[in-house]
Motif scaffolding. Structure first.
Motif, PDB file in Angstrom:
ATOM      1  N   ARG A   4       0.915  -1.409  -0.051  1.00  0.00           N
ATOM      2  CA  ARG A   4      -0.054   0.014  -0.069  1.00  0.00           C
ATOM      3  C   ARG A   4       0.691   1.154  -0.034  1.00  0.00           C
ATOM      4  NH1 ARG A   4      -4.924  -0.255   4.150  1.00  0.00           N
ATOM      5  NH2 ARG A   4      -6.398  -0.549   2.237  1.00  0.00           N
ATOM      6  N   LYS A   5       0.457   2.174  -0.724  1.00  0.00           N
ATOM      7  CA  LYS A   5       0.971   3.508  -0.777  1.00  0.00           C
ATOM      8  C   LYS A   5       0.638   4.418   0.249  1.00  0.00           C
ATOM      9  CE  LYS A   5       2.393   4.392  -5.509  1.00  0.00           C
ATOM     10  NZ  LYS A   5       1.883   5.437  -6.713  1.00  0.00           N
ATOM     11  N   GLN A   6       1.714   4.973   1.075  1.00  0.00           N
ATOM     12  CA  GLN A   6       1.223   5.933   2.064  1.00  0.00           C
ATOM     13  C   GLN A   6       0.911   7.366   1.472  1.00  0.00           C
ATOM     14  OE1 GLN A   6       1.122   5.121   5.353  1.00  0.00           O
ATOM     15  NE2 GLN A   6       1.216   3.245   4.694  1.00  0.00           N
ATOM     16  N   LEU A   7      -0.252   8.058   1.847  1.00  0.00           N
ATOM     17  CA  LEU A   7      -0.505   9.209   1.242  1.00  0.00           C
ATOM     18  C   LEU A   7      -0.365  10.311   2.236  1.00  0.00           C
ATOM     19  CD1 LEU A   7      -4.033   8.535   0.027  1.00  0.00           C
ATOM     20  CD2 LEU A   7      -2.056   8.811  -1.290  1.00  0.00           C
ATOM     21  N   ASP A   8       0.553  11.592   1.769  1.00  0.00           N
ATOM     22  CA  ASP A   8       0.658  12.356   2.767  1.00  0.00           C
ATOM     23  C   ASP A   8      -0.513  13.265   2.824  1.00  0.00           C
ATOM     24  OD1 ASP A   8       0.583  14.131   0.618  1.00  0.00           O
ATOM     25  OD2 ASP A   8       2.921  14.520   0.621  1.00  0.00           O
ATOM     26  N   ASP A   9      -0.554  14.152   3.800  1.00  0.00           N
ATOM     27  CA  ASP A   9      -1.868  15.162   3.983  1.00  0.00           C
ATOM     28  C   ASP A   9      -2.076  15.950   2.807  1.00  0.00           C
ATOM     29  OD1 ASP A   9      -1.656  14.374   6.625  1.00  0.00           O
ATOM     30  OD2 ASP A   9      -0.982  16.079   7.303  1.00  0.00           O
ATOM     31  N   ARG A  10      -1.051  16.313   1.861  1.00  0.00           N
ATOM     32  CA  ARG A  10      -1.504  17.344   0.758  1.00  0.00           C
ATOM     33  C   ARG A  10      -2.137  16.308  -0.356  1.00  0.00           C
ATOM     34  NH1 ARG A  10       3.251  18.609  -1.767  1.00  0.00           N
ATOM     35  NH2 ARG A  10       2.730  17.532  -3.248  1.00  0.00           N
ATOM     36  N   GLN A  11      -1.638  15.232  -0.487  1.00  0.00           N
ATOM     37  CA  GLN A  11      -2.342  14.177  -1.239  1.00  0.00           C
ATOM     38  C   GLN A  11      -3.647  13.543  -0.942  1.00  0.00           C
ATOM     39  OE1 GLN A  11       0.787  11.438  -1.446  1.00  0.00           O
ATOM     40  NE2 GLN A  11       1.345  11.807  -3.450  1.00  0.00           N
ATOM     41  N   LEU A  12      -3.942  13.362   0.173  1.00  0.00           N
ATOM     42  CA  LEU A  12      -5.014  13.063   0.802  1.00  0.00           C
ATOM     43  C   LEU A  12      -6.217  14.036   0.595  1.00  0.00           C
ATOM     44  CD1 LEU A  12      -6.891  10.798   2.391  1.00  0.00           C
ATOM     45  CD2 LEU A  12      -5.940  11.758   4.496  1.00  0.00           C
ATOM     46  N   ASP A  13      -5.610  15.413   1.012  1.00  0.00           N
ATOM     47  CA  ASP A  13      -6.693  16.388   0.996  1.00  0.00           C
ATOM     48  C   ASP A  13      -7.150  16.667  -0.658  1.00  0.00           C
ATOM     49  OD1 ASP A  13      -6.469  17.136   3.423  1.00  0.00           O
ATOM     50  OD2 ASP A  13      -5.262  18.737   3.244  1.00  0.00           O
ATOM     51  N   ALA A  14      -6.268  16.603  -1.413  1.00  0.00           N
ATOM     52  CA  ALA A  14      -6.630  16.714  -3.193  1.00  0.00           C
ATOM     53  C   ALA A  14      -7.462  15.241  -3.376  1.00  0.00           C
ATOM     54  CB  ALA A  14      -5.194  16.473  -3.866  1.00  0.00           C
ATOM     55  N   LEU A  15      -7.234  14.120  -3.008  1.00  0.00           N
ATOM     56  CA  LEU A  15      -8.248  13.053  -3.020  1.00  0.00           C
ATOM     57  C   LEU A  15      -9.573  13.372  -2.654  1.00  0.00           C
ATOM     58  CD1 LEU A  15      -8.192  10.272  -4.257  1.00  0.00           C
ATOM     59  CD2 LEU A  15      -7.579   9.504  -2.136  1.00  0.00           C
ATOM     60  N   LEU A  16      -9.546  14.218  -1.501  1.00  0.00           N
ATOM     61  CA  LEU A  16     -10.709  14.177  -0.883  1.00  0.00           C
ATOM     62  C   LEU A  16     -11.663  15.354  -1.512  1.00  0.00           C
ATOM     63  CD1 LEU A  16      -9.944  14.065   2.956  1.00  0.00           C
ATOM     64  CD2 LEU A  16     -11.247  12.243   1.723  1.00  0.00           C
ATOM     65  N   GLU A  17     -10.747  16.300  -2.032  1.00  0.00           N
ATOM     66  CA  GLU A  17     -11.442  17.518  -2.646  1.00  0.00           C
ATOM     67  C   GLU A  17     -12.064  16.954  -3.980  1.00  0.00           C
ATOM     68  OE1 GLU A  17      -8.979  21.011  -3.423  1.00  0.00           O
ATOM     69  OE2 GLU A  17      -8.385  20.949  -1.121  1.00  0.00           O
ATOM     70  N   ARG A  18     -11.137  15.982  -4.618  1.00  0.00           N
ATOM     71  CA  ARG A  18     -12.041  15.538  -5.799  1.00  0.00           C
ATOM     72  C   ARG A  18     -12.978  14.607  -5.696  1.00  0.00           C
ATOM     73  NH1 ARG A  18      -6.636  12.840  -8.958  1.00  0.00           N
ATOM     74  NH2 ARG A  18      -5.579  14.811  -9.424  1.00  0.00           N
ATOM     75  N   LEU A  19     -13.194  14.094  -4.512  1.00  0.00           N
ATOM     76  CA  LEU A  19     -14.191  13.138  -4.102  1.00  0.00           C
ATOM     77  C   LEU A  19     -15.411  13.824  -3.915  1.00  0.00           C
ATOM     78  CD1 LEU A  19     -12.705  10.133  -1.833  1.00  0.00           C
ATOM     79  CD2 LEU A  19     -13.707  10.003  -4.191  1.00  0.00           C
ATOM     80  N   ASP A  20     -15.320  15.066  -3.234  1.00  0.00           N
ATOM     81  CA  ASP A  20     -16.251  16.023  -3.094  1.00  0.00           C
ATOM     82  C   ASP A  20     -16.902  16.797  -4.272  1.00  0.00           C
ATOM     83  OD1 ASP A  20     -16.232  15.786  -0.115  1.00  0.00           O
ATOM     84  OD2 ASP A  20     -14.874  17.574   0.046  1.00  0.00           O
TER      85      ASP A  20
END
Length: 74
Positions: A4-20
């Motif tokens: 599994r890849k580890q996501l940093d906070d910035r990547q996680l935020d970007a992913l959550l924004e896309r999902l939103d």
């Protein structure tokens, strides 16, 4: 099992924004579909009302409406 890849906070935020944004777009599409369904229902009711008003107009004139076969849609 794949690593599994580890996501940093910035990547996680970007992913959550896309999902939103995807969720917002889906809500918008659903709203448009609901409006179209309501418009189709209104259109059918207006057609029925028009037929009834025509029948009443002919009855008031003491005439019978012309017999026209119409295809009924479901």
């Amino acid at each position: 099992m794949p690593e599994r890849k580890q996501l940093d906070d910035r990547q996680l935020d970007a992913l959550l924004e896309r999902l939103d944004r995807i969720g917002d777009e889906l809500r918008s599409l659903n709203r448009k579909l609901d409006q179209q369904e309501h418009l189709l229902r209104i259109s059918r009711e207006l057609g029925n009302l028009n037929e009834s008003l025509q029948a009443l107009a002919y009855a008031a004139l003491g005439q019978q409406a012309p017999q026209v076969r119409r295809r009924r849609s479901a």
